[in-house]
Scaffold this motif. Structure first.
Motif, mmCIF file in Angstrom:
data_model
loop_
_atom_site.group_PDB
_atom_site.id
_atom_site.type_symbol
_atom_site.label_atom_id
_atom_site.label_comp_id
_atom_site.label_asym_id
_atom_site.label_seq_id
_atom_site.Cartn_x
_atom_site.Cartn_y
_atom_site.Cartn_z
ATOM 1 N N ASP B 99 -44.319 -22.097 52.487
ATOM 2 C CA ASP B 99 -44.707 -21.053 51.548
ATOM 3 C C ASP B 99 -46.051 -20.477 52.000
ATOM 4 O O ASP B 99 -47.112 -20.986 51.656
ATOM 5 N N PRO B 100 -46.018 -19.420 52.819
ATOM 6 C CA PRO B 100 -47.264 -18.935 53.415
ATOM 7 C C PRO B 100 -48.111 -18.053 52.494
ATOM 8 O O PRO B 100 -49.077 -17.447 52.953
ATOM 9 N N ARG B 101 -47.767 -17.974 51.204
ATOM 10 C CA ARG B 101 -48.595 -17.145 50.311
ATOM 11 C C ARG B 101 -50.008 -17.703 50.234
ATOM 12 O O ARG B 101 -50.203 -18.914 50.175
ATOM 13 N N GLN B 102 -50.981 -16.812 50.231
ATOM 14 C CA GLN B 102 -52.361 -17.244 50.062
ATOM 15 C C GLN B 102 -52.555 -17.699 48.622
ATOM 16 O O GLN B 102 -51.870 -17.190 47.720
ATOM 17 N N LEU B 103 -53.478 -18.626 48.407
ATOM 18 C CA LEU B 103 -53.698 -19.122 47.046
ATOM 19 C C LEU B 103 -54.096 -17.987 46.105
ATOM 20 O O LEU B 103 -53.778 -18.007 44.919
ATOM 21 N N ASP B 104 -54.765 -16.978 46.649
ATOM 22 C CA ASP B 104 -55.185 -15.837 45.810
ATOM 23 C C ASP B 104 -53.992 -15.118 45.200
ATOM 24 O O ASP B 104 -54.126 -14.424 44.200
ATOM 25 N N GLU B 105 -52.842 -15.249 45.853
ATOM 26 C CA GLU B 105 -51.680 -14.483 45.391
ATOM 27 C C GLU B 105 -51.030 -15.078 44.155
ATOM 28 O O GLU B 105 -50.157 -14.454 43.568
ATOM 29 N N THR B 127 -52.910 -21.995 51.941
ATOM 30 C CA THR B 127 -51.653 -21.408 51.480
ATOM 31 C C THR B 127 -51.029 -22.309 50.414
ATOM 32 O O THR B 127 -51.390 -23.479 50.282
ATOM 33 N N VAL B 128 -50.073 -21.727 49.711
ATOM 34 C CA VAL B 128 -49.383 -22.485 48.664
ATOM 35 C C VAL B 128 -48.618 -23.652 49.294
ATOM 36 O O VAL B 128 -48.595 -24.756 48.763
ATOM 37 N N GLY B 129 -48.023 -23.411 50.472
ATOM 38 C CA GLY B 129 -47.279 -24.469 51.158
ATOM 39 C C GLY B 129 -48.183 -25.657 51.491
ATOM 40 O O GLY B 129 -47.783 -26.814 51.341
ATOM 41 N N GLN B 130 -49.406 -25.360 51.931
ATOM 42 C CA GLN B 130 -50.342 -26.435 52.284
ATOM 43 C C GLN B 130 -50.767 -27.202 51.039
ATOM 44 O O GLN B 130 -50.917 -28.418 51.076
ATOM 45 N N LEU B 131 -50.940 -26.482 49.929
ATOM 46 C CA LEU B 131 -51.313 -27.148 48.671
ATOM 47 C C LEU B 131 -50.197 -28.089 48.221
ATOM 48 O O LEU B 131 -50.443 -29.207 47.789
ATOM 49 N N ARG B 132 -48.957 -27.607 48.382
ATOM 50 C CA ARG B 132 -47.814 -28.422 47.982
ATOM 51 C C ARG B 132 -47.746 -29.680 48.845
ATOM 52 O O ARG B 132 -47.492 -30.767 48.355
ATOM 53 N N LYS B 133 -47.968 -29.509 50.129
ATOM 54 C CA LYS B 133 -47.920 -30.664 51.047
ATOM 55 C C LYS B 133 -48.981 -31.680 50.678
ATOM 56 O O LYS B 133 -48.737 -32.881 50.663
ATOM 57 N N LEU B 134 -50.181 -31.176 50.377
ATOM 58 C CA LEU B 134 -51.290 -32.062 50.013
ATOM 59 C C LEU B 134 -50.921 -32.867 48.773
ATOM 60 O O LEU B 134 -51.200 -34.062 48.689
ATOM 61 N N SER B 135 -50.260 -32.212 47.831
ATOM 62 C CA SER B 135 -49.929 -32.876 46.577
ATOM 63 C C SER B 135 -48.724 -33.800 46.724
ATOM 64 O O SER B 135 -48.588 -34.754 45.979
ATOM 65 N N GLN B 153 -55.512 -28.950 36.191
ATOM 66 C CA GLN B 153 -55.642 -27.638 36.816
ATOM 67 C C GLN B 153 -54.751 -27.559 38.064
ATOM 68 O O GLN B 153 -54.124 -26.540 38.326
ATOM 69 N N LEU B 154 -54.712 -28.677 38.777
ATOM 70 C CA LEU B 154 -53.902 -28.739 39.984
ATOM 71 C C LEU B 154 -52.422 -28.624 39.635
ATOM 72 O O LEU B 154 -51.666 -27.902 40.296
ATOM 73 N N GLU B 155 -52.032 -29.311 38.560
ATOM 74 C CA GLU B 155 -50.627 -29.253 38.143
ATOM 75 C C GLU B 155 -50.252 -27.848 37.697
ATOM 76 O O GLU B 155 -49.171 -27.359 38.006
ATOM 77 N N SER B 156 -51.160 -27.212 36.980
ATOM 78 C CA SER B 156 -50.872 -25.849 36.519
ATOM 79 C C SER B 156 -50.745 -24.906 37.720
ATOM 80 O O SER B 156 -49.909 -24.007 37.740
ATOM 81 N N LEU B 157 -51.583 -25.165 38.727
ATOM 82 C CA LEU B 157 -51.533 -24.355 39.954
ATOM 83 C C LEU B 157 -50.181 -24.542 40.645
ATOM 84 O O LEU B 157 -49.553 -23.583 41.091
ATOM 85 N N LEU B 158 -49.730 -25.800 40.707
ATOM 86 C CA LEU B 158 -48.457 -26.095 41.375
ATOM 87 C C LEU B 158 -47.279 -25.534 40.578
ATOM 88 O O LEU B 158 -46.310 -25.046 41.153
ATOM 89 N N LEU B 159 -47.394 -25.604 39.238
ATOM 90 C CA LEU B 159 -46.321 -25.052 38.406
ATOM 91 C C LEU B 159 -46.190 -23.550 38.634
ATOM 92 O O LEU B 159 -45.102 -23.023 38.780
ATOM 93 N N GLN B 160 -47.331 -22.886 38.656
ATOM 94 C CA GLN B 160 -47.310 -21.437 38.862
ATOM 95 C C GLN B 160 -46.787 -21.099 40.262
ATOM 96 O O GLN B 160 -46.090 -20.124 40.452
ATOM 97 N N ALA B 161 -47.125 -21.972 41.215
ATOM 98 C CA ALA B 161 -46.665 -21.740 42.583
ATOM 99 C C ALA B 161 -45.158 -21.906 42.694
ATOM 100 O O ALA B 161 -44.543 -21.392 43.616
ATOM 101 N N ALA B 162 -44.552 -22.637 41.743
ATOM 102 C CA ALA B 162 -43.106 -22.870 41.798
ATOM 103 C C ALA B 162 -42.317 -21.748 41.143
ATOM 104 O O ALA B 162 -41.091 -21.727 41.200
#
Lengths: 79, 283
Positions: B99-105, B127-135, B153-162
């Motif tokens: 998921d190559p979207r930038q976190l800003d997106e 990127t969102v993909g890197q955040l997902r991998k980290l988590s 906050q991290l969970e909310s970020l991941l939920l929104q990314a999904a």
């Protein structure tokens, strides 16, 4: 001050890569060139501006000298 | 002589690398002008006297020491020649990122405080993909300790990314003169079942589906409007505009002729006859 890449090219140009030839019965070829020089430099939007120190013309209010070490090798061929 | 500007190290390294590329190009140019052999730059080391100063965003900038300024740091940079294959070997492939979207997106990232964003960046998470991998590879508490971002906050970020998201679309040539629409985005499909896609409220055929891309076949009367991608209970929307004049909707009454006569259907009935068999009429 000049762009750093122009200084690099000027330094490479300053040393002949070969000497002698058939007329001298002998020829020598420089295979690599190592330079270790003081440098006056400053940052610019384009990267680094640099010049060799001004030596006798130094005023006493100059920037502290930096240093650059370059290794050139003989390579490439005519296209 | 001016002191020059202060700049972040990464910006300097980028600019300096570009200068070294130009130096190599200039040296190589000589070989093309008739010299059989020429020097090429193999290694370079430079020592610079700098002072460090933070900017308003907390980035450390380096400023070259000025005249009679004592106590400067000495910064050593060593550069060596690397080959193209080495660069490729050591570069993160953008296409490999799931998921190559930038976190800003993703909207939720705006809620992160700038320091947390900076810590993620330092950890190489852009990127969102890197955040997902980290988590995925660590428990949330460790991630919280590492990044300093609260778990919630991290969970909310991941939920929104999904959430499914449409980022772009492209009209591609399809069969029988009907263009296809390629829809790009994130989370556009989940599992093996293709998502449901509606064009102006009508389901259309999904020819290919993957989380990042869908290929759909609009119907001939679809010209422009809103489309929806339904993935499970989640929904993403966008607007489409296809080339060409819109074809009349099936069963829709055409414009009356200039003489005011109603046009006939191929079967002889008039368009305003109303639906047959209880369906197929104009809405």
């Amino acid at each position: 001050m000049t762009a750093f890449e122009h200084l690099v090219v000027a330094l490479a140009e300053s040393v002949p890569s070969r000497a002698g030839g058939p007329a001298d019965s002998i020829a020598v070829q420089v295979t690599d060139l190592r330079l270790d020089l003081p440098l006056e430099a400053r940052f610019d939007d384009a990267g680094l501006l640099a010049t060799l120190p001004r030596g006798l013309l130094a005023t006493g209010f100059d920037h502290p000298l930096d240093r650059v070490r370059l290794t050139f090798v003989l390579g490439g061929s005519a296209a | 002589m001016t002191q020059g500007r202060a700049m972040p190290v990464e910006e300097f390294v980028q600019a300096f690398t570009a200068q070294l590329d130009r130096a190599q190009d200039l040296l190589a140019l000589k070989a093309r002008t008739g010299r059989p052999l020429t020097f090429a730059l193999r290694d370079l080391a430079v020592e610079l006297h700098v002072f460090w100063e933070p900017d308003q965003g907390g980035r450390m900038l380096m400023r070259h020491a000025g005249p009679n300024e004592a106590g400067a740091s000495t910064l050593h940079f060593t550069f060596t020649t690397i080959t193209k294959s080495m660069v490729e070997e050591n570069t993160l492939s953008l296409t490999a990122d799931e998921d190559p979207r930038q976190l800003d997106e993703i909207g939720a990232s705006q809620a992160l405080d700038p320091h947390a964003r900076k810590r993620l960046e330092w950890a190489g998470v852009r990127t969102v993909g890197q955040l997902r991998k980290l988590s995925q590879n660590a428990d949330p508490k460790s991630v919280q300790a590492f990044t300093g971002i609260p778990m919630m906050q991290l969970e909310s970020l991941l939920l929104q990314a999904a959430e499914p998201q449409v980022t772009s679309q492209e009209v591609v040539a399809g069969g029988l003169g009907v263009p296809f629409l390629r829809i790009r985005g994130a989370n556009l499909a989940h599992g093996i079942a293709p998502p449901e896609v509606l064009f102006s409220g009508e389901p259309v055929e999904v020819l290919e589906s993957s989380p990042r891309e869908l290929l759909v076949r609009p119907m001939s009367h679809h010209h422009e409007g809103k489309f929806e991608v339904l993935v499970g209970q989640k929904r993403a929307t966008g607007f489409y505009r296809l080339p060409g004049e819109p074809a009349p909707r099936p069963g829709a009454a055409p414009e009356p002729s200039p003489r005011g006569e109603a046009l006939k259907r191929p079967d002889g009935a008039q368009w305003n006859d109303g639906p047959r068999n209880g369906h197929g009429g104009a809405p």
